[in-house]
Design an enzyme around this catalytic site. Structure first.
Site, PDB file in Angstrom:
ATOM      1  N   SER A   1       0.819  -1.215   0.000  1.00 51.20           N
ATOM      2  CA  SER A   1       0.000   0.000   0.000  1.00 51.20           C
ATOM      3  C   SER A   1       0.851   1.263   0.000  1.00 51.20           C
ATOM      4  O   SER A   1       1.637   1.490  -0.906  1.00 51.20           O
ATOM      5  CB  SER A   1      -0.944  -0.041   1.196  1.00 51.20           C
ATOM      6  OG  SER A   1      -1.832   1.035   1.144  1.00 51.20           O
ATOM      7  N   HIS A   2       0.723   2.065   1.044  1.00 48.53           N
ATOM      8  CA  HIS A   2       1.379   3.375   1.111  1.00 48.53           C
ATOM      9  C   HIS A   2       2.778   3.295   1.705  1.00 48.53           C
ATOM     10  O   HIS A   2       3.435   4.316   1.854  1.00 48.53           O
ATOM     11  CB  HIS A   2       0.507   4.296   1.956  1.00 48.53           C
ATOM     12  CG  HIS A   2       0.119   3.635   3.250  1.00 48.53           C
ATOM     13  ND1 HIS A   2      -0.810   2.630   3.291  1.00 48.53           N
ATOM     14  CD2 HIS A   2       0.574   3.782   4.494  1.00 48.53           C
ATOM     15  CE1 HIS A   2      -0.917   2.195   4.537  1.00 48.53           C
ATOM     16  NE2 HIS A   2      -0.089   2.869   5.285  1.00 48.53           N
TER      17      HIS A   2
ATOM     18  N   ASP B   1      -2.537   6.501  -3.359  1.00 50.95           N
ATOM     19  CA  ASP B   1      -1.370   5.885  -2.717  1.00 50.95           C
ATOM     20  C   ASP B   1      -0.724   4.803  -3.579  1.00 50.95           C
ATOM     21  O   ASP B   1      -1.068   4.641  -4.749  1.00 50.95           O
ATOM     22  CB  ASP B   1      -1.767   5.308  -1.351  1.00 50.95           C
ATOM     23  CG  ASP B   1      -2.629   4.057  -1.500  1.00 50.95           C
ATOM     24  OD1 ASP B   1      -3.392   3.994  -2.477  1.00 50.95           O
ATOM     25  OD2 ASP B   1      -2.529   3.152  -0.652  1.00 50.95           O
TER      26      ASP B   1
ATOM     27  N   ASP C   1      -0.935   1.568  -3.996  1.00 51.76           N
ATOM     28  CA  ASP C   1      -1.734   0.576  -4.720  1.00 51.76           C
ATOM     29  C   ASP C   1      -3.076   1.124  -5.196  1.00 51.76           C
ATOM     30  O   ASP C   1      -3.923   0.357  -5.658  1.00 51.76           O
ATOM     31  CB  ASP C   1      -1.943  -0.672  -3.853  1.00 51.76           C
ATOM     32  CG  ASP C   1      -2.688  -0.369  -2.576  1.00 51.76           C
ATOM     33  OD1 ASP C   1      -2.569   0.770  -2.069  1.00 51.76           O
ATOM     34  OD2 ASP C   1      -3.403  -1.253  -2.075  1.00 51.76           O
TER      35      ASP C   1
ATOM     36  N   ASP D   1      -5.707   2.575  -3.646  1.00 49.47           N
ATOM     37  CA  ASP D   1      -6.998   2.485  -2.958  1.00 49.47           C
ATOM     38  C   ASP D   1      -7.288   3.691  -2.060  1.00 49.47           C
ATOM     39  O   ASP D   1      -8.413   3.895  -1.634  1.00 49.47           O
ATOM     40  CB  ASP D   1      -7.152   1.157  -2.189  1.00 49.47           C
ATOM     41  CG  ASP D   1      -6.049   0.913  -1.194  1.00 49.47           C
ATOM     42  OD1 ASP D   1      -5.139   1.765  -1.085  1.00 49.47           O
ATOM     43  OD2 ASP D   1      -6.082  -0.140  -0.524  1.00 49.47           O
ATOM     44  N   ARG D   2      -6.263   4.506  -1.777  1.00 50.37           N
ATOM     45  CA  ARG D   2      -6.509   5.686  -0.930  1.00 50.37           C
ATOM     46  C   ARG D   2      -6.708   6.934  -1.777  1.00 50.37           C
ATOM     47  O   ARG D   2      -6.298   6.972  -2.934  1.00 50.37           O
ATOM     48  CB  ARG D   2      -5.318   5.935  -0.013  1.00 50.37           C
ATOM     49  CG  ARG D   2      -5.131   4.856   0.999  1.00 50.37           C
ATOM     50  CD  ARG D   2      -4.043   5.198   1.978  1.00 50.37           C
ATOM     51  NE  ARG D   2      -4.055   4.199   3.032  1.00 50.37           N
ATOM     52  CZ  ARG D   2      -3.509   4.333   4.226  1.00 50.37           C
ATOM     53  NH1 ARG D   2      -2.868   5.440   4.523  1.00 50.37           N
ATOM     54  NH2 ARG D   2      -3.585   3.381   5.130  1.00 50.37           N
TER      55      ARG D   2
ATOM     56  N   LYS E   1     -11.398  -0.272  -0.965  1.00 52.69           N
ATOM     57  CA  LYS E   1     -11.531   1.172  -1.098  1.00 52.69           C
ATOM     58  C   LYS E   1     -10.932   1.555  -2.438  1.00 52.69           C
ATOM     59  O   LYS E   1     -10.155   0.796  -3.023  1.00 52.69           O
ATOM     60  CB  LYS E   1     -10.863   1.898   0.058  1.00 52.69           C
ATOM     61  CG  LYS E   1      -9.419   1.514   0.338  1.00 52.69           C
ATOM     62  CD  LYS E   1      -8.973   2.225   1.594  1.00 52.69           C
ATOM     63  CE  LYS E   1      -7.563   1.866   1.973  1.00 52.69           C
ATOM     64  NZ  LYS E   1      -7.494   0.849   3.032  1.00 52.69           N
TER      65      LYS E   1
HETATM   66  C1  G1P Z   1      -4.102   1.550   8.171  1.00 51.28           C
HETATM   67  C2  G1P Z   1      -5.330   2.397   8.339  1.00 51.28           C
HETATM   68  C3  G1P Z   1      -6.577   1.575   8.072  1.00 51.28           C
HETATM   69  C4  G1P Z   1      -6.484   0.955   6.689  1.00 51.28           C
HETATM   70  C5  G1P Z   1      -5.176   0.191   6.543  1.00 51.28           C
HETATM   71  C6  G1P Z   1      -4.971  -0.314   5.130  1.00 51.28           C
HETATM   72  O1  G1P Z   1      -4.120   0.488   9.081  1.00 51.28           O
HETATM   73  O2  G1P Z   1      -5.387   2.970   9.633  1.00 51.28           O
HETATM   74  O3  G1P Z   1      -7.711   2.375   8.200  1.00 51.28           O
HETATM   75  O4  G1P Z   1      -7.553   0.101   6.456  1.00 51.28           O
HETATM   76  O5  G1P Z   1      -4.065   1.034   6.876  1.00 51.28           O
HETATM   77  O6  G1P Z   1      -4.888   0.719   4.196  1.00 51.28           O
HETATM   78  P1  G1P Z   1      -3.322   0.506  10.479  1.00 51.28           P
HETATM   79  O7  G1P Z   1      -1.882   0.783  10.147  1.00 51.28           O
HETATM   80  O8  G1P Z   1      -3.898   1.644  11.269  1.00 51.28           O
HETATM   81  O9  G1P Z   1      -3.580  -0.828  11.095  1.00 51.28           O
HETATM   82 ZN    ZN Z   2      -3.367   1.344  -0.257  1.00 50.70          ZN
END
Ligand code: G1P
Ligand code: ZN
Length: 544
Positions: free
Chosen positions: A113-114, A278, A280, A282-283, A377
């Site tokens: 992801s990010h 982000d 991947d 989804d954000r 998302k």
């Molecule tokens: C974080 C975000 C959460 C999201 C997840 C995946 O998780 O807070 O809302 O679903 O990334 O993108 P966390 O690191 O808080 O467990």
């Molecule tokens: Zn992501």
């Protein structure tokens, strides 16, 4: 076909977190590490023989190597066909859309992801089920259990597949089809939003936008949709080429990590809409001219304006938000007379509600918004939803949000992250909070009185599954709240997230900066939890 059954021994710590298994690239590069996890996924599934698997990732370092291993293992384990994004690229929402469209058995997403990428960055793998959504906890628990006992894995002895060219090839008994990464997703978007109207808005010059793809997966998607199909203009998409290390950036669309875009929207008077996504895809982050829309507000605004958007004009079945997300959308649900569900953090908890058609829109404070169109998302989807609203209402972003606050009141909101702190201190802090849960109610802090405190527990209304210890909540008599939880997506140390919220009905006070409006509660948050003491930090590392 020549299939090797190779013996292996388990690796420790292959436990999927909030969103799949995430570790340093180096961990994944250890021989048998990825293989063990993939075999554990396959061993946790039933009746997939001959069926379709979708595979793709966000393009980060090790994406293509991982895909080659997965293809050979999928062939050896009996899948009938694998759909792979060209060059291994598929955004997370695109995987979800493709699983659904082609009625695949499931999908594997390679992404962290990010989290930063590159040789020394992070890598991740996640399994999605046939509804297109992340595997539910029951399945991720089963996968983890398998990783602890895995003794062998199956892999076909065959050459690598050419991922660069579209078309079908045969990998022993299994078919591999390299598909256009963007096409199916772009068509889905076109079916939900009024593309001719949005195009007209761009062509008339009424909207000038920048989309920051952060050198991550959404570059090709945004170019095709925004620049080609919607004629937003060449140069609309910034950092649009996916790079293995995201240009050494941190591909998380927020005020801290997308400074280039923020700077443009605050200083270039020609621009009136900004968005970013982000690693991947989804954000999303939404900006107006000199205006930041919090993700919690964004969800509420989308819900309140959904009737204006063709794909949603028949009305919303219900909405859902993760527990730490602000209660702004609750107010909209109340007015629309629809249900609002509160789920634990993580998109997987929305899946059952979406499948049962209890909700249409859902979101998280962590820059995640989505709907029943897929089971993830979806960053670009949120951007298009906003564009559609702008095209219909012909008002600046800031005005739409301010008017929303006037109607519903404003939920001041902030999240303070203390990243990469010591695990010990983080656990001690949570224990210290849990110890206070019983004694907090009734206590007074400045002019706030605690009315409840708990460690959030969720019972899924569809399958009855219970998820415990999802974050410590402290609620006050004026409906303000503080929530504390540890991140489940990090790969180093621990990350403490502190979420602070208060409701302000008075429009005279809506202009205040959230950090100012929440000043006292932020101090109380430290007072209750001993944040500075346990984290040994004076300041949060990221404020959103
Ligand atoms: C974080 C975000 C959460 C999201 C997840 C995946 O998780 O807070 O809302 O679903 O990334 O993108 P966390 O690191 O808080 O467990
Ligand atoms: Zn992501």
């Amino acid at each position: 076909m020549k299939i090797h059954v190779r013996s292996t021994t388990p690796f420790e710590g292959q436990k999927p977190g909030t969103s799949g298994l995430r570790k340093k690239v180096h961990s994944f590069q250890q021989p048998r590490y990825l293989e063990n996890f993939v075999q554990s996924i396959f061993d946790s599934l039933d009746n997939f023989q001959g069926k379709i698997l979708v595979v793709g990732g966000d393009g980060r370092y090790y994406n293509q190597q991982a895909i080659q291993i997965i293809l050979k293992m999928a062939a050896a384990n009996g899948f009938g066909k694998v759909l792979v994004g060209q060059n291994g690229i598929l955004s997370t929402p695109a995987v979800s859309a493709i699983i659904r469209k082609y009625q695949a058995f499931g999908g594997i997403i390679l992404s962290a992801s990010h989290n930063p990428g590159g040789k020394d960055g992070d890598f991740g793998i996640k399994y999605n089920i046939s509804n297109g959504g992340p595997a539910p906890e029951k399945l991720t628990d089963a996968i983890f259990a398998h990783t602890k006992t895995v003794k062998e894995y199956r892999i076909a002895d065959t050459t690598d597949v050419d991922l660069a060219h579209l078309g079908q090839t045969q990998l022993e008994d299994m078919q591999v089809e390299i598909i256009d990464s963007v096409k199916d997703y772009a068509e889905l978007m076109e079916s939900l939003f009024d593309f001719p109207l949005i195009r007209k808005m761009f062509e008339s010059g009424a909207c000038k936008m920048r989309f920051d793809a952060m050198h991550a997966v959404t570059g090709p998607y945004a170019k095709e949709i925004l620049e080609n199909r919607l004629n937003a203009g060449a140069g609309t998409v910034l950092n649009g080429t996916p790079l293995e290390d995201f240009g050494q950036g941190h591909p998380d669309p927020n005020l801290t990590y997308a400074p280039e875009l923020v700077n443009l929207l605050y200083h270039d008077p020609e621009l009136n809409f900004g968005a970013a996504s982000d690693g991947d895809g989804d954000r999303n982050m939404i900006l107006g001219q000199q205006f930041f829309v919090t993700p919690s507000d964004s969800l509420a605004v989308l819900a309140a304006n959904a009737h204006l958007v063709s794909g949603y004009s028949t009305g919303l079945k219900g909405v859902a938000r993760s527990m730490p997300t602000s209660m702004a959308v609750d107010k909209v649900a109340e007015k629309l007379n629809i249900s609002c569900y509160e789920t634990p953090t993580g998109w997987k908890f929305f899946g059952n509600l979406l499948d049962a058609e209890k909700i249409t829109l859902c979101g998280e404070e962590s820059f995640g918004t989505g709907s029943n169109h897929v089971r993830e998302k979806d960053g670009l989807w949120a951007v298009l939803f906003w564009l559609n609203i702008l095209a219909v209402r012909q008002l600046p972003v800031a005005e739409i949000v301010r008017e929303h606050w006037k109607t519903f009141g404003r939920n001041f909101y902030t999240r303070h992250d203390y990243e990469n702190i010591e695990l010990h201190g983080a656990n001690d802090l949570i224990h210290h909070l849990r110890d206070q849960i019983k004694s907090l109610p009734g206590k007074q802090f400045k002019h706030y009185q605690v009315v409840f405190s708990d460690d959030f527990e969720y019972t899924d209304s569809i399958d009855g599954s219970v998820s415990k210890a999802q974050g410590v909540r402290v609620g006050f008599s004026d409906s303000s709240r503080i929530v504390y939880r540890l991140s489940g997506t990090g790969t180093e140390g621990a990350t403490l997230r502190v979420y602070v919220e208060s409701f302000e009905p008075d429009p005279e006070k809506h202009h205040l900066d959230a950090q100012v409006a929440l000043h006292d509660l932020i101090e109380i948050a430290d007072q209750i939890a001993g944040i500075k003491r346990f984290t040994k930090r004076e300041q949060p590392s990221v404020i959103t």
